[in-house]
Write a protein that holds these residues in place. Structure first.
Motif, PDB file in Angstrom:
ATOM      1  N   TYR A 129       3.246   7.345 -17.537  1.00 18.22           N
ATOM      2  CA  TYR A 129       3.608   5.924 -17.568  1.00 18.22           C
ATOM      3  C   TYR A 129       3.564   5.299 -16.167  1.00 18.22           C
ATOM      4  N   ILE A 130       3.975   6.055 -15.153  1.00 16.27           N
ATOM      5  CA  ILE A 130       3.922   5.546 -13.777  1.00 16.27           C
ATOM      6  C   ILE A 130       2.478   5.273 -13.374  1.00 16.27           C
ATOM      7  N   LEU A 131       1.582   6.191 -13.722  1.00 15.08           N
ATOM      8  CA  LEU A 131       0.168   5.996 -13.383  1.00 15.08           C
ATOM      9  C   LEU A 131      -0.436   4.819 -14.142  1.00 15.08           C
ATOM     10  N   ILE A 132      -0.073   4.677 -15.408  1.00 12.65           N
ATOM     11  CA  ILE A 132      -0.587   3.548 -16.189  1.00 12.65           C
ATOM     12  C   ILE A 132      -0.140   2.225 -15.569  1.00 12.65           C
ATOM     13  N   LEU A 133       1.143   2.142 -15.217  1.00 11.18           N
ATOM     14  CA  LEU A 133       1.680   0.904 -14.647  1.00 11.18           C
ATOM     15  C   LEU A 133       1.070   0.603 -13.277  1.00 11.18           C
ATOM     16  N   THR A 134       1.070   1.601 -12.386  1.00  7.88           N
ATOM     17  CA  THR A 134       0.592   1.376 -11.019  1.00  7.88           C
ATOM     18  C   THR A 134      -0.902   1.078 -10.984  1.00  7.88           C
ATOM     19  N   SER A 135      -1.687   1.899 -11.679  1.00  5.28           N
ATOM     20  CA  SER A 135      -3.134   1.658 -11.682  1.00  5.28           C
ATOM     21  C   SER A 135      -3.470   0.356 -12.395  1.00  5.28           C
ATOM     22  N   GLY A 136      -2.675  -0.012 -13.400  1.00  2.00           N
ATOM     23  CA  GLY A 136      -2.893  -1.291 -14.077  1.00  2.00           C
ATOM     24  C   GLY A 136      -2.667  -2.462 -13.152  1.00  2.00           C
ATOM     25  N   VAL A 137      -1.599  -2.412 -12.360  1.00  3.25           N
ATOM     26  CA  VAL A 137      -1.316  -3.495 -11.406  1.00  3.25           C
ATOM     27  C   VAL A 137      -2.422  -3.590 -10.360  1.00  3.25           C
ATOM     28  N   ALA A 188       0.825  -1.201   0.000  1.00  3.02           N
ATOM     29  CA  ALA A 188       0.000   0.000   0.000  1.00  3.02           C
ATOM     30  C   ALA A 188       0.864   1.258   0.000  1.00  3.02           C
ATOM     31  N   LEU A 189       1.969   1.227   0.758  1.00  7.02           N
ATOM     32  CA  LEU A 189       2.867   2.384   0.792  1.00  7.02           C
ATOM     33  C   LEU A 189       3.530   2.594  -0.559  1.00  7.02           C
ATOM     34  N   LEU A 190       3.950   1.512  -1.196  1.00  8.92           N
ATOM     35  CA  LEU A 190       4.560   1.614  -2.520  1.00  8.92           C
ATOM     36  C   LEU A 190       3.554   2.141  -3.547  1.00  8.92           C
ATOM     37  N   ALA A 191       2.322   1.623  -3.486  1.00 13.28           N
ATOM     38  CA  ALA A 191       1.286   2.082  -4.412  1.00 13.28           C
ATOM     39  C   ALA A 191       0.968   3.557  -4.190  1.00 13.28           C
ATOM     40  N   ALA A 192       0.861   3.962  -2.922  1.00 10.34           N
ATOM     41  CA  ALA A 192       0.561   5.368  -2.619  1.00 10.34           C
ATOM     42  C   ALA A 192       1.673   6.282  -3.113  1.00 10.34           C
ATOM     43  N   SER A 193       2.918   5.878  -2.900  1.00 11.32           N
ATOM     44  CA  SER A 193       4.051   6.701  -3.344  1.00 11.32           C
ATOM     45  C   SER A 193       4.079   6.820  -4.862  1.00 11.32           C
ATOM     46  N   ALA A 194       3.875   5.697  -5.555  1.00 10.14           N
ATOM     47  CA  ALA A 194       3.908   5.720  -7.016  1.00 10.14           C
ATOM     48  C   ALA A 194       2.759   6.540  -7.588  1.00 10.14           C
ATOM     49  N   LEU A 195       1.571   6.409  -7.011  1.00 10.94           N
ATOM     50  CA  LEU A 195       0.421   7.170  -7.497  1.00 10.94           C
ATOM     51  C   LEU A 195       0.606   8.665  -7.274  1.00 10.94           C
ATOM     52  N   ALA A 196       1.085   9.037  -6.092  1.00 11.21           N
ATOM     53  CA  ALA A 196       1.279  10.457  -5.795  1.00 11.21           C
ATOM     54  C   ALA A 196       2.377  11.052  -6.677  1.00 11.21           C
ATOM     55  N   LEU A 221      -8.022   6.913 -17.915  1.00 12.47           N
ATOM     56  CA  LEU A 221      -7.774   8.336 -18.156  1.00 12.47           C
ATOM     57  C   LEU A 221      -6.304   8.600 -18.470  1.00 12.47           C
ATOM     58  N   SER A 222      -5.410   7.918 -17.770  1.00 17.89           N
ATOM     59  CA  SER A 222      -3.973   8.135 -17.989  1.00 17.89           C
ATOM     60  C   SER A 222      -3.528   7.625 -19.350  1.00 17.89           C
ATOM     61  N   SER A 223      -4.112   6.527 -19.787  1.00 15.63           N
ATOM     62  CA  SER A 223      -3.699   5.947 -21.064  1.00 15.63           C
ATOM     63  C   SER A 223      -4.497   6.484 -22.246  1.00 15.63           C
ATOM     64  N   SER A 224      -5.392   7.428 -22.007  1.00 12.38           N
ATOM     65  CA  SER A 224      -6.226   7.956 -23.088  1.00 12.38           C
ATOM     66  C   SER A 224      -5.409   8.825 -24.043  1.00 12.38           C
ATOM     67  N   ARG A 225      -5.915   8.960 -25.250  1.00 15.25           N
ATOM     68  CA  ARG A 225      -5.259   9.778 -26.266  1.00 15.25           C
ATOM     69  C   ARG A 225      -5.268  11.249 -25.884  1.00 15.25           C
ATOM     70  N   ALA A 253       1.156  11.271 -10.268  1.00 16.64           N
ATOM     71  CA  ALA A 253       0.167  12.334 -10.437  1.00 16.64           C
ATOM     72  C   ALA A 253       0.829  13.704 -10.499  1.00 16.64           C
ATOM     73  N   ILE A 254       1.814  13.928  -9.638  1.00 15.87           N
ATOM     74  CA  ILE A 254       2.512  15.223  -9.645  1.00 15.87           C
ATOM     75  C   ILE A 254       3.249  15.425 -10.961  1.00 15.87           C
ATOM     76  N   LEU A 255       3.926  14.390 -11.423  1.00 17.31           N
ATOM     77  CA  LEU A 255       4.637  14.505 -12.702  1.00 17.31           C
ATOM     78  C   LEU A 255       3.665  14.709 -13.861  1.00 17.31           C
ATOM     79  N   LEU A 256       2.540  14.006 -13.830  1.00 14.37           N
ATOM     80  CA  LEU A 256       1.559  14.157 -14.902  1.00 14.37           C
ATOM     81  C   LEU A 256       1.003  15.574 -14.948  1.00 14.37           C
ATOM     82  N   LEU A 257       0.681  16.127 -13.783  1.00 13.97           N
ATOM     83  CA  LEU A 257       0.138  17.481 -13.738  1.00 13.97           C
ATOM     84  C   LEU A 257       1.167  18.525 -14.169  1.00 13.97           C
TER      85      LEU A 257
END
Length: 197
Positions: A86-94, A63-71, A164-168, A74-78
């Motif tokens: 790519y981090i969001l696609i991978l983490t949310s996919g897993v 859970a800590l790893l998932a939270a860190s990767a998602l946060a 949403l992350s993997s959308s065109r 998200a910051i990098l995406l914004l």
């Protein structure tokens, strides 16, 4: 002249960032959900040794790893960084795959060879709510309790983040390079001089 200015401003307008922003905000929410799930396991460990400690540590680290990767994603995406997408696609996919595996286990009534002492089983409604708001811990709880509704609800947020992350639209928004301000001002006097002539 006004129509020409309007047309040129529409041509230089970049893609809307609504989809990407929504993905980033939902990913931040999912990160908080994972931290909340970790907190529930930690409080259960403090109350007494009635849950499997090794599985508790595994779920808390996950859970800590998932939270860190998602946060972080998200910051990098914004900030329009492709790495964050790519981090969001991978983490949310897993996380989505984990929830779907829990769903399959619940639907097939999979029985593990050994029992794991875990959080107390609650009603179906509470299990479904925990599936959404406890992130990976909610998914693992749904897996161990074999609750298909909770497994399905646990897949909702990560699946939406993945889509949403993997959308065109998100890919276009991240890749878009807005024109530099200096280039616009250098073109403007030339247009005004030709208009005066």
């Amino acid at each position: 002249m006004r129509a020409m200015t309007y047309a040129s401003s529409r041509a230089t307008a970049g893609p809307s960032g609504v989809v990407a922003t929504t993905a980033g905000v939902l990913a931040l929410a999912a990160a908080l959900f994972n931290l909340w799930g970790e907190r529930s396991v930690l409080s259960a460990l403090r109350d007494g040794p009635h849950i499997d400690k090794s599985f508790a540590v595994f779920s808390m680290l996950g859970a800590l790893l998932a939270a860190s990767a998602l946060a972080y994603g998200a910051i990098l995406l914004l900030r329009r960084d492709e790495t964050g997408r790519y981090i969001l696609i991978l983490t949310s996919g897993v996380l989505t795959v984990a929830a779907l595996l829990a769903l399959v286990g619940a639907l097939t009534d999979y029985q593990p060879d050994y029992g794991i002492d875990w959080l107390a089983k609650q009603g179906s409604t509470n299990e479904a709510v925990n599936g959404v708001f406890e992130g990976l811990v909610g998914t693992l709880t749904a897996l161990l309790h074999r609750e298909w509704i909770a497994s399905l609800s646990a897949a909702v947020v990560p699946l939406v983040v993945f889509l949403l992350s993997s959308s065109r639209a998100t890919a276009r928004w991240v890749a878009y390079q807005p024109p530099r301000h200096g280039a616009e001002t250098s073109i403007a006097p030339a247009d005004s001089s030709t208009a005066d002539a």
